[in-house]
Design a protein around this motif. Structure first.
Motif, short mmCIF file in Angstrom:
data_model
loop_
_atom_site.label_atom_id
_atom_site.label_comp_id
_atom_site.label_asym_id
_atom_site.label_seq_id
_atom_site.Cartn_x
_atom_site.Cartn_y
_atom_site.Cartn_z
N UNK A 1 42.15 71.76 59.95
CA UNK A 1 43.56 71.45 59.58
C UNK A 1 43.70 70.23 58.39
N UNK A 2 44.02 70.41 57.19
CA UNK A 2 43.83 69.18 56.25
C UNK A 2 44.64 68.08 56.79
N UNK A 3 43.93 67.02 56.46
CA UNK A 3 44.99 65.76 56.85
C UNK A 3 46.43 65.65 56.26
N UNK A 4 47.26 64.82 56.75
CA UNK A 4 48.49 64.67 56.06
C UNK A 4 48.23 63.93 55.05
N UNK A 5 49.04 63.94 53.91
CA UNK A 5 49.35 63.11 52.80
C UNK A 5 49.43 61.79 53.14
N UNK A 6 50.33 61.33 54.06
CA UNK A 6 50.60 60.09 54.59
C UNK A 6 49.50 59.45 55.06
N UNK A 7 48.77 60.01 55.87
CA UNK A 7 47.46 59.71 56.47
C UNK A 7 46.40 59.12 55.36
N UNK A 8 46.36 60.10 54.50
CA UNK A 8 45.27 59.83 53.44
C UNK A 8 45.75 58.38 52.48
N UNK A 44 49.50 54.31 43.16
CA UNK A 44 48.30 55.21 42.70
C UNK A 44 47.61 55.92 43.81
N UNK A 45 47.60 55.37 45.10
CA UNK A 45 47.14 56.12 46.31
C UNK A 45 47.93 57.24 46.63
N UNK A 46 49.07 57.63 46.47
CA UNK A 46 50.02 58.43 46.63
C UNK A 46 49.71 59.42 45.60
N UNK A 47 49.50 59.20 44.49
CA UNK A 47 49.05 60.17 43.38
C UNK A 47 47.73 60.65 43.67
N UNK A 48 46.74 59.92 43.98
CA UNK A 48 45.35 60.45 44.20
C UNK A 48 45.49 61.42 45.52
#
Length: 155
Positions: A1-8, A44-48
């Protein structure tokens, strides 16, 4: 399962803080401008993370390769510890790129990328579910394909 955006986002922000901004703050003797850079990095991390998780393949791979080459520079090949593949960044790299610098990986690395044991990888290779590399290990492309298939089966 792909990671969550928040965790990334959290992992990217933490890595950039530790590897880039903290040393810069030390060099600049605690200059206030570093704090403003932290805000930019978080934005930027949110965008990446969004691009890496759901962007166009070419754009996602470009973002991943920029982040990996910036955060893990070195003269030798990229060879993260097995636990790294279980991290949010490791999981998105495995799904979108496979391995950024290798055509094949060991059974142990393939297992870490897939979240299974080395024996599980051996079983998948024996059953033709993962492609063995002619010289050694498992083809990264087959690991990536398996991860993508698992994602569509679970959805």
């Amino acid at each position: 399962m792909p990671p969550s955006q928040r965790d990334l986002v959290e992992q990217l922000t933490r890595l950039i803080d530790i590897r880039l901004l903290d040393p810069l703050e030390i060099l600049l003797d605690g200059h206030d401008r570093v704090d403003s850079l932290r805000a930019v990095v978080h934005e930027r991390a949110r965008s990446w993370a969004s691009t890496m998780l759901s962007g166009d393949d070419q754009v996602a791979v470009g973002a991943i390769m920029r982040v990996v080459s910036t955060l893990y520079p070195g003269d030798g090949p990229f060879d993260p510890p097995l636990d790294w593949w279980r991290s949010p960044l490791g999981q998105v790299v495995a799904r979108r790129v496979g391995h950024p610098t290798a055509e094949s990986v060991s059974y142990a690395v393939a297992g870490a990328m897939l979240g299974i044991t080395r024996q599980g990888v051996h079983d998948l290779v024996s059953r033709g579910k993962l492609a063995r590399h002619p010289e050694r290990g498992v083809l990264c492309a087959s690991v990536r394909d398996r991860l993508l298939q698992e994602g569509t089966r679970r959805a």
